[in-house]
Design an enzyme around this catalytic site. Sequence first.
Site, short mmCIF file in Angstrom:
data_model
loop_
_atom_site.label_atom_id
_atom_site.label_comp_id
_atom_site.label_asym_id
_atom_site.label_seq_id
_atom_site.Cartn_x
_atom_site.Cartn_y
_atom_site.Cartn_z
N ASP A 66 0.87 -1.18 0.00
CA ASP A 66 0.00 0.00 0.00
C ASP A 66 0.90 1.23 0.00
O ASP A 66 1.60 1.51 0.99
CB ASP A 66 -0.89 -0.01 1.25
CG ASP A 66 -1.79 1.21 1.34
OD1 ASP A 66 -1.70 2.09 0.45
OD2 ASP A 66 -2.57 1.28 2.31
N SER A 145 -0.63 13.52 -14.39
CA SER A 145 -1.90 13.49 -15.15
C SER A 145 -2.04 14.79 -15.92
O SER A 145 -1.59 15.85 -15.46
CB SER A 145 -3.08 13.35 -14.20
OG SER A 145 -4.29 13.59 -14.90
N TYR A 158 -7.49 15.63 -6.85
CA TYR A 158 -6.66 14.81 -7.76
C TYR A 158 -5.68 15.69 -8.55
O TYR A 158 -4.48 15.40 -8.60
CB TYR A 158 -7.59 14.05 -8.71
CG TYR A 158 -6.89 13.24 -9.77
CD1 TYR A 158 -6.26 12.03 -9.46
CD2 TYR A 158 -6.84 13.68 -11.09
CE1 TYR A 158 -5.62 11.29 -10.44
CE2 TYR A 158 -6.21 12.94 -12.07
CZ TYR A 158 -5.60 11.75 -11.75
OH TYR A 158 -4.95 11.02 -12.71
N LYS A 162 -1.55 15.66 -8.42
CA LYS A 162 -0.75 15.33 -9.61
C LYS A 162 0.13 16.52 -10.03
O LYS A 162 1.20 16.32 -10.62
CB LYS A 162 -1.67 14.90 -10.76
CG LYS A 162 -2.36 13.55 -10.51
CD LYS A 162 -1.35 12.42 -10.47
CE LYS A 162 -2.02 11.06 -10.50
NZ LYS A 162 -1.04 9.94 -10.54
P1 NAP Z 1 -5.93 1.73 -12.72
O1 NAP Z 1 -6.22 0.79 -13.83
O2 NAP Z 1 -6.97 1.99 -11.70
O3 NAP Z 1 -4.58 1.29 -12.02
C1 NAP Z 1 -4.13 1.89 -10.85
C2 NAP Z 1 -3.42 0.85 -10.03
O4 NAP Z 1 -2.94 1.46 -8.84
C3 NAP Z 1 -4.37 -0.27 -9.62
O5 NAP Z 1 -3.74 -1.53 -9.78
C4 NAP Z 1 -4.60 0.03 -8.15
O6 NAP Z 1 -4.88 -1.10 -7.35
C5 NAP Z 1 -3.27 0.62 -7.75
N1 NAP Z 1 -3.37 1.33 -6.49
C6 NAP Z 1 -4.33 2.19 -6.09
N2 NAP Z 1 -4.10 2.61 -4.83
C7 NAP Z 1 -2.96 1.98 -4.42
C8 NAP Z 1 -2.21 1.98 -3.22
N3 NAP Z 1 -2.61 2.71 -2.16
N4 NAP Z 1 -1.10 1.23 -3.15
C9 NAP Z 1 -0.71 0.47 -4.20
N5 NAP Z 1 -1.38 0.42 -5.38
C10 NAP Z 1 -2.50 1.16 -5.48
O7 NAP Z 1 -5.57 3.17 -13.30
P2 NAP Z 1 -4.69 3.65 -14.55
O8 NAP Z 1 -5.61 4.37 -15.46
O9 NAP Z 1 -3.84 2.55 -15.07
O10 NAP Z 1 -3.82 4.76 -13.82
C11 NAP Z 1 -2.44 4.62 -13.53
C12 NAP Z 1 -1.89 5.99 -13.20
O11 NAP Z 1 -2.04 6.85 -14.33
C13 NAP Z 1 -2.59 6.69 -12.05
O12 NAP Z 1 -1.65 7.36 -11.25
C14 NAP Z 1 -3.52 7.67 -12.75
O13 NAP Z 1 -3.82 8.78 -11.94
C15 NAP Z 1 -2.67 8.04 -13.94
N6 NAP Z 1 -3.45 8.59 -15.07
C16 NAP Z 1 -4.25 7.79 -15.84
C17 NAP Z 1 -4.95 8.34 -16.89
C18 NAP Z 1 -5.83 7.52 -17.80
O14 NAP Z 1 -6.35 8.08 -18.77
N7 NAP Z 1 -6.02 6.24 -17.56
C19 NAP Z 1 -4.87 9.71 -17.14
C20 NAP Z 1 -4.06 10.49 -16.33
C21 NAP Z 1 -3.35 9.91 -15.30
P3 NAP Z 1 -6.41 -1.57 -7.13
O15 NAP Z 1 -6.94 -1.91 -8.48
O16 NAP Z 1 -6.25 -2.70 -6.23
O17 NAP Z 1 -7.11 -0.39 -6.50
#
Ligand code: NAP
Length: 256
Positions: A66, A145, A158, A162
């Site tokens: 975590d 982000s 958020y 970021k």
């Molecule tokens: P995602 O599919 O929800 O993946 C996020 C991962 O982080 C999940 O495996 C989640 O675990 C894990 N996580 C959450 N809280 C945690 C904690 N306290 N300790 C350890 N692991 C934790 O999201 P994603 O879209 O791939 O996003 C990845 C990153 O990119 C994030 O930082 C997000 O803000 C950033 N981002 C994404 C986008 C987009 O368009 N997708 C855009 C801008 C920024 P659980 O599933 O178990 O909760």
Amino acid sequence: MTVPAWSQPRVAIVTGGGSGIGEAISRRLAADAAAVAVFDLIGGSAEATAAAIEAVGGTAIAVTCDVADRASIEVGVDETVKRLGRPTILINNAGISPFERFLEISRESFDQVIAVNLRGTFDLCQVVIPHMVEEGWGRIVNISSSSAQTGNFGHTHYSASKAAVIGLTKSLAREFGRKGITVNAIPPSFIETPSLRLAADGGHLGGGIEEHIPSTPVRRVGQPEDIAAACAYLCRDDASYVTGQVIGVNGGRVIT
Ligand code: NAP
């Protein structure tokens, strides 16, 4: 002739490696021959990513961690050192992105967003950098982000977390460049992952994911592999002159 990413074996930690962008980064770094410690809150999802990497001949371990909990980070990094060796690549990707209107954000929700997205990044850096200093080489990529660059409706906590990650990135780059450590940030936009689909289903994107394609200059939705490719470049030996930068990977949706 392909140029290897590194002149010697490297160990990488990828947080949030069990899903979406983190999973793609873990797979990509492993394909480039790093040994990868896949950190995730839910051990099962980290194990699935690690197993997929091992199934194609890569090296990976799953670590339940975590990132909002300093003790959990310390245990996870110790485990990585024992099983794989000193980590010299760190990808701070774990994040949470609840949509809540500003006046309805509770103190608890604000604190949790900061604890995961910002303090988690800070703590991982503080625990891992001593290993990089010892090795005289390091690569850190912090996943920010596009909301940090443009702001986003319902995302004040958020976006603030970021944006702070970008400030942290730039300051670390100035402090640790002399130690052979580069620190960069990637602010993604509109990458097709479970969290983006959840946001679309919750009506937070102003329409479905595909509806945003016409307003995206490259006319497609981003994929986790797009972020992984940029991240892999920043982690290479030959990216040593790139530090303190914010590398947008967003299909042209944000041009600064
Ligand atoms: P995602 O599919 O929800 O993946 C996020 C991962 O982080 C999940 O495996 C989640 O675990 C894990 N996580 C959450 N809280 C945690 C904690 N306290 N300790 C350890 N692991 C934790 O999201 P994603 O879209 O791939 O996003 C990845 C990153 O990119 C994030 O930082 C997000 O803000 C950033 N981002 C994404 C986008 C987009 O368009 N997708 C855009 C801008 C920024 P659980 O599933 O178990 O909760």
